[in-house]
Design an enzyme around this catalytic site. Structure first.
Site, PDB file in Angstrom:
ATOM      1  N   SER A   1      16.760  -6.067   5.623  1.00  0.00           N
ATOM      2  CA  SER A   1      17.445  -4.784   5.948  1.00  0.00           C
ATOM      3  C   SER A   1      18.820  -4.885   6.409  1.00  0.00           C
ATOM      4  CB  SER A   1      16.451  -4.129   6.948  1.00  0.00           C
ATOM      5  OG  SER A   1      17.498  -3.029   7.842  1.00  0.00           O
TER       6      SER A   1
ATOM      7  N   ILE B   1       8.090   0.749  -0.150  1.00  0.00           N
ATOM      8  CA  ILE B   1       8.816   0.252  -1.115  1.00  0.00           C
ATOM      9  C   ILE B   1       7.850  -0.832  -1.753  1.00  0.00           C
ATOM     10  CG2 ILE B   1      10.345  -1.711  -1.036  1.00  0.00           C
ATOM     11  CD1 ILE B   1      11.782  -0.344   1.211  1.00  0.00           C
TER      12      ILE B   1
ATOM     13  N   THR C   1       0.863  -1.152   0.023  1.00  0.00           N
ATOM     14  CA  THR C   1       0.023   0.046  -0.139  1.00  0.00           C
ATOM     15  C   THR C   1       0.610   1.307  -0.003  1.00  0.00           C
ATOM     16  OG1 THR C   1      -0.239   0.017   2.285  1.00  0.00           O
ATOM     17  CG2 THR C   1      -2.112  -0.980   1.341  1.00  0.00           C
TER      18      THR C   1
ATOM     19  N   TYR D   1      14.148  -5.426  15.768  1.00  0.00           N
ATOM     20  CA  TYR D   1      13.767  -5.243  14.388  1.00  0.00           C
ATOM     21  C   TYR D   1      15.137  -6.009  13.812  1.00  0.00           C
ATOM     22  CZ  TYR D   1      13.528  -2.893   9.891  1.00  0.00           C
ATOM     23  OH  TYR D   1      13.483  -2.671   8.494  1.00  0.00           O
TER      24      TYR D   1
HETATM   25  N1  NAP Z   1      12.143   2.422   4.656  1.00  0.00           N
HETATM   26  C1  NAP Z   1      13.414   1.807   5.274  1.00  0.00           C
HETATM   27  O1  NAP Z   1      14.349   2.720   5.526  1.00  0.00           O
HETATM   28  C2  NAP Z   1      13.599   0.372   5.321  1.00  0.00           C
HETATM   29  C3  NAP Z   1      15.032  -0.020   5.265  1.00  0.00           C
HETATM   30  C4  NAP Z   1      15.248  -1.203   5.346  1.00  0.00           C
HETATM   31  C5  NAP Z   1      14.160  -2.085   5.329  1.00  0.00           C
HETATM   32  N2  NAP Z   1      12.867  -1.589   5.241  1.00  0.00           N
HETATM   33  C6  NAP Z   1      11.896  -2.836   5.098  1.00  0.00           C
HETATM   34  O2  NAP Z   1      10.978  -2.317   4.031  1.00  0.00           O
HETATM   35  C7  NAP Z   1       9.719  -3.165   4.055  1.00  0.00           C
HETATM   36  C8  NAP Z   1       8.729  -2.156   3.443  1.00  0.00           C
HETATM   37  O3  NAP Z   1       8.990  -1.018   4.399  1.00  0.00           O
HETATM   38  P1  NAP Z   1       8.760   0.563   4.048  1.00  0.00           P
HETATM   39  O4  NAP Z   1       9.646   1.476   4.458  1.00  0.00           O
HETATM   40  O5  NAP Z   1       8.159   0.553   2.596  1.00  0.00           O
HETATM   41  O6  NAP Z   1       7.496   0.884   5.018  1.00  0.00           O
HETATM   42  P2  NAP Z   1       5.683   1.091   4.888  1.00  0.00           P
HETATM   43  O7  NAP Z   1       5.609   2.419   3.865  1.00  0.00           O
HETATM   44  O8  NAP Z   1       5.236   1.355   6.291  1.00  0.00           O
HETATM   45  O9  NAP Z   1       5.256   0.076   4.241  1.00  0.00           O
HETATM   46  C9  NAP Z   1       5.001  -1.090   4.875  1.00  0.00           C
HETATM   47  C10 NAP Z   1       3.768  -1.970   4.097  1.00  0.00           C
HETATM   48  O10 NAP Z   1       3.524  -3.169   4.894  1.00  0.00           O
HETATM   49  C11 NAP Z   1       2.307  -3.291   5.098  1.00  0.00           C
HETATM   50  N3  NAP Z   1       1.986  -3.945   6.507  1.00  0.00           N
HETATM   51  C12 NAP Z   1       2.593  -3.568   7.594  1.00  0.00           C
HETATM   52  N4  NAP Z   1       1.913  -4.661   8.452  1.00  0.00           N
HETATM   53  C13 NAP Z   1       1.408  -5.527   7.635  1.00  0.00           C
HETATM   54  C14 NAP Z   1       0.803  -6.636   8.158  1.00  0.00           C
HETATM   55  N5  NAP Z   1       0.568  -7.215   9.402  1.00  0.00           N
HETATM   56  N6  NAP Z   1       0.039  -7.193   7.027  1.00  0.00           N
HETATM   57  C15 NAP Z   1       0.074  -7.019   5.879  1.00  0.00           C
HETATM   58  N7  NAP Z   1       0.635  -5.825   5.394  1.00  0.00           N
HETATM   59  C16 NAP Z   1       1.327  -5.107   6.288  1.00  0.00           C
HETATM   60  C17 NAP Z   1       1.876  -1.719   5.268  1.00  0.00           C
HETATM   61  O11 NAP Z   1       0.308  -1.839   4.914  1.00  0.00           O
HETATM   62  P3  NAP Z   1      -0.654  -1.119   5.779  1.00  0.00           P
HETATM   63  O12 NAP Z   1       0.003  -0.101   6.624  1.00  0.00           O
HETATM   64  O13 NAP Z   1      -1.609  -0.574   4.717  1.00  0.00           O
HETATM   65  O14 NAP Z   1      -1.370  -2.313   6.414  1.00  0.00           O
HETATM   66  C18 NAP Z   1       2.639  -1.075   4.073  1.00  0.00           C
HETATM   67  O15 NAP Z   1       2.224  -1.453   2.687  1.00  0.00           O
HETATM   68  C19 NAP Z   1       9.655  -3.556   5.532  1.00  0.00           C
HETATM   69  O16 NAP Z   1       9.779  -5.021   5.654  1.00  0.00           O
HETATM   70  C20 NAP Z   1      10.767  -2.917   6.340  1.00  0.00           C
HETATM   71  O17 NAP Z   1      11.200  -3.475   7.306  1.00  0.00           O
HETATM   72  C21 NAP Z   1      12.560  -0.457   5.241  1.00  0.00           C
END
Ligand code: NAP
Length: 248
Positions: A137, A17, A14, A150
């Site tokens: 990550s 990433i 949603t 985490y």
């Molecule tokens: N951004 C960074 O700096 C970074 C760095 C390293 C790794 N990551 C990893 O990248 C991935 C995506 O993160 P992001 O930064 O893009 O964050 P984000 O914008 O918060 O996206 C997270 C996504 O996961 C969904 N989600 C969360 N909990 C869920 C659940 N229980 N069931 C189904 N969907 C769920 C959210 O959807 P809803 O909220 O609509 O439910 C949203 O679509 C994660 O695994 C995170 O650990 C991010």
């Protein structure tokens, strides 16, 4: 890269990433299913992407019922999955003394249990030669203050992905991990709340900026493509030099 007629499932599509990757796959011709925890965010994402090749599904990956909801859709629509992007995830940062059982369970249930059982349930529905990608990550190997749980979830995820790569190689299924450094997403903004912490992270990246979700999406498409046909069981860092930057 061309993904015409490919079927792609993205958990957590949603925002951030997952959303950027859904958009990139749609633009490359694929049919994409994205999941999230509520209809409101899914509807917003769908209206931004505005493609008849995008389908949405409320499926909370942190519990078995949500995972089975996704499995049921795959079975009922007879989807042979070409690309499974296990991306849903969240972080709660605090020192070990302040971690609550609820923080621990939330992160492990979403970031580890959810991916493990989604993979398990969907293995029978993966096409021969399919690709599975996990969002890990840089913290999987780092030991940053306040990131004990985490980091542990991402370390566990990497090990699951490596074993899965070996177990499914006989079906020519490739499984890889993408480890982003700090990337500007909705999730980043809610986990890293102060300007001081954001500035510190930015200046800890060799390129001296946060990553953009599209840069992670491009990497996912590369790994899922034929260009990466001899890559499996690998963790690819996409971090602007964050991991190895000497001036942190
Ligand atoms: N951004 C960074 O700096 C970074 C760095 C390293 C790794 N990551 C990893 O990248 C991935 C995506 O993160 P992001 O930064 O893009 O964050 P984000 O914008 O918060 O996206 C997270 C996504 O996961 C969904 N989600 C969360 N909990 C869920 C659940 N229980 N069931 C189904 N969907 C769920 C959210 O959807 P809803 O909220 O609509 O439910 C949203 O679509 C994660 O695994 C995170 O650990 C991010």
């Amino acid at each position: 890269m061309n993904f015409t007629n490919k079927k792609v499932i993205i958990t957590g599509g949603t925002t951030g990433i997952g959303f950027a990757t859904a958009k990139a796959f749609i633009n490359a011709g694929a049919t994409v299913w994205i999941t999230g925890r509520n209809n409101e965010n899914l509807t917003k994402a769908a209206s931004k992407i505005a493609s008849e090749n995008l389908q949405t599904l409320v499926a909370d990956t942190s519990h078995m019922q949500g995972i089975e909801t996704l499995e049921h859709v795959v079975i009922s629509q007879d989807i042979k999955i070409d690309i499974l992007f296990l991306n849903a995830g969240l972080a709660v940062f605090s020192g070990i003394e302040d971690v609550t059982e609820a923080d621990f369970d939330l992160q492990f249930n979403t970031n580890v249990k959810g991916h493990f059982f989604t993979l398990q349930k969907l293995i029978p529905h993966l096409a021969e030669g399919a690709n599975v990608l996990f969002t890990s990550s840089t913290v999987a190997t780092a030991a940053n203050l306040g990131s004990s749980i985490y980091s542990a979830t991402k370390g566990a995820l990497n090990k699951i992905a490596q074993v899965a790569a070996n177990e499914l190689a006989h079906r020519s299924i490739r499984i890889n991990m993408i480890s982003p450094g700090p990337v500007k997403t909705e999730g980043f903004d809610s986990a890293v709340t102060t300007d001081e912490a954001k500035n510190h992270l930015t200046s800890s990246v060799a390129l001296n900026r946060l990553g953009h979700p599209d840069e992670i999406a491009d990497t996912v498409l590369f790994l899922a493509s034929e260009k990466a046909s001899f890559i499996t069981g690998t963790e690819l860092l996409v971090d602007g030099g964050y991991t190895t930057f000497a001036r942190k």
